[in-house]
Design a protein around this motif. Sequence first.
Motif, PDB file in Angstrom:
ATOM      1  N   GLN A  41      18.425  47.543  22.853  1.00 40.02           N
ATOM      2  CA  GLN A  41      17.062  47.027  22.819  1.00 40.02           C
ATOM      3  C   GLN A  41      16.162  48.053  22.162  1.00 40.02           C
ATOM      4  O   GLN A  41      16.447  49.249  22.165  1.00 40.02           O
ATOM      5  CB  GLN A  41      16.548  46.737  24.229  1.00 40.02           C
ATOM      6  N   LEU A  42      15.088  47.549  21.581  1.00 43.49           N
ATOM      7  CA  LEU A  42      14.064  48.450  21.069  1.00 43.49           C
ATOM      8  C   LEU A  42      12.709  47.836  21.310  1.00 43.49           C
ATOM      9  O   LEU A  42      12.570  46.629  21.492  1.00 43.49           O
ATOM     10  CB  LEU A  42      14.274  48.783  19.593  1.00 43.49           C
ATOM     11  N   VAL A  43      11.701  48.671  21.351  1.00 42.57           N
ATOM     12  CA  VAL A  43      10.330  48.236  21.574  1.00 42.57           C
ATOM     13  C   VAL A  43       9.517  48.595  20.334  1.00 42.57           C
ATOM     14  O   VAL A  43       9.757  49.620  19.700  1.00 42.57           O
ATOM     15  CB  VAL A  43       9.732  48.873  22.854  1.00 42.57           C
ATOM     16  N   SER A  44       8.585  47.716  19.979  1.00 45.02           N
ATOM     17  CA  SER A  44       7.720  47.979  18.831  1.00 45.02           C
ATOM     18  C   SER A  44       6.272  47.794  19.248  1.00 45.02           C
ATOM     19  O   SER A  44       5.946  46.912  20.050  1.00 45.02           O
ATOM     20  CB  SER A  44       8.069  47.049  17.672  1.00 45.02           C
ATOM     21  N   ALA A  45       5.403  48.626  18.699  1.00 43.58           N
ATOM     22  CA  ALA A  45       3.965  48.554  18.944  1.00 43.58           C
ATOM     23  C   ALA A  45       3.289  48.211  17.633  1.00 43.58           C
ATOM     24  O   ALA A  45       3.589  48.805  16.600  1.00 43.58           O
ATOM     25  CB  ALA A  45       3.451  49.892  19.469  1.00 43.58           C
ATOM     26  N   SER A  46       2.364  47.257  17.691  1.00 43.50           N
ATOM     27  CA  SER A  46       1.756  46.767  16.465  1.00 43.50           C
ATOM     28  C   SER A  46       0.243  46.752  16.557  1.00 43.50           C
ATOM     29  O   SER A  46      -0.345  46.791  17.636  1.00 43.50           O
ATOM     30  CB  SER A  46       2.268  45.360  16.172  1.00 43.50           C
ATOM     31  N   GLN A  47      -0.361  46.623  15.389  1.00 44.03           N
ATOM     32  CA  GLN A  47      -1.807  46.537  15.261  1.00 44.03           C
ATOM     33  C   GLN A  47      -2.324  45.207  15.821  1.00 44.03           C
ATOM     34  O   GLN A  47      -3.514  45.070  16.065  1.00 44.03           O
ATOM     35  CB  GLN A  47      -2.174  46.655  13.783  1.00 44.03           C
ATOM     36  N   ASP A  48      -1.448  44.247  16.043  1.00 44.65           N
ATOM     37  CA  ASP A  48      -1.884  42.967  16.587  1.00 44.65           C
ATOM     38  C   ASP A  48      -2.094  43.012  18.097  1.00 44.65           C
ATOM     39  O   ASP A  48      -2.462  42.019  18.705  1.00 44.65           O
ATOM     40  CB  ASP A  48      -0.906  41.849  16.222  1.00 44.65           C
ATOM     41  N   GLY A  49      -1.883  44.167  18.716  1.00 40.09           N
ATOM     42  CA  GLY A  49      -2.137  44.334  20.143  1.00 40.09           C
ATOM     43  C   GLY A  49      -0.993  43.878  21.024  1.00 40.09           C
ATOM     44  O   GLY A  49      -1.206  43.520  22.174  1.00 40.09           O
TER      45      GLY A  49
END
Length: 119
Positions: free
Chosen positions: A77-85
């Motif tokens: 698994q991986l987690v991603s953080a985005s500018q879309d909140g």
Amino acid sequence: MTDMEARIEAAKAEVANLKAEIEKVRAEKKNSTMGAIATSNGPLKDIRRPPNTKMRRLLKGHFGKVYAMNWAPDSQQLVSASQDGKLIIWNSLTTNKVQAIPLRSSWVMTCAFEQSKGN
């Protein structure tokens, strides 16, 4: 004591010479442009090209720029953080979203999994 005094005087003279050299270099570079200073030591090294990479999976789901990604300890698994909140947890084998976590703010610059084992 005269030997010690002579050594102290020699050290003081060396310090004065070094200070004078530093001031000389500062005076030479004071009114120079950045380009002139950069080329004064010869041509700049070429920027190294990144290694050839091959895209293996395409994860679709964010509507803004992705600022950070982090692998889970199990490497599945991986987690991603985005500018879309949003934080999105992905299954890396199937490319499916496991969970989408909406955040109060879109100013998310990083994300991470806890790296301890057994949880």
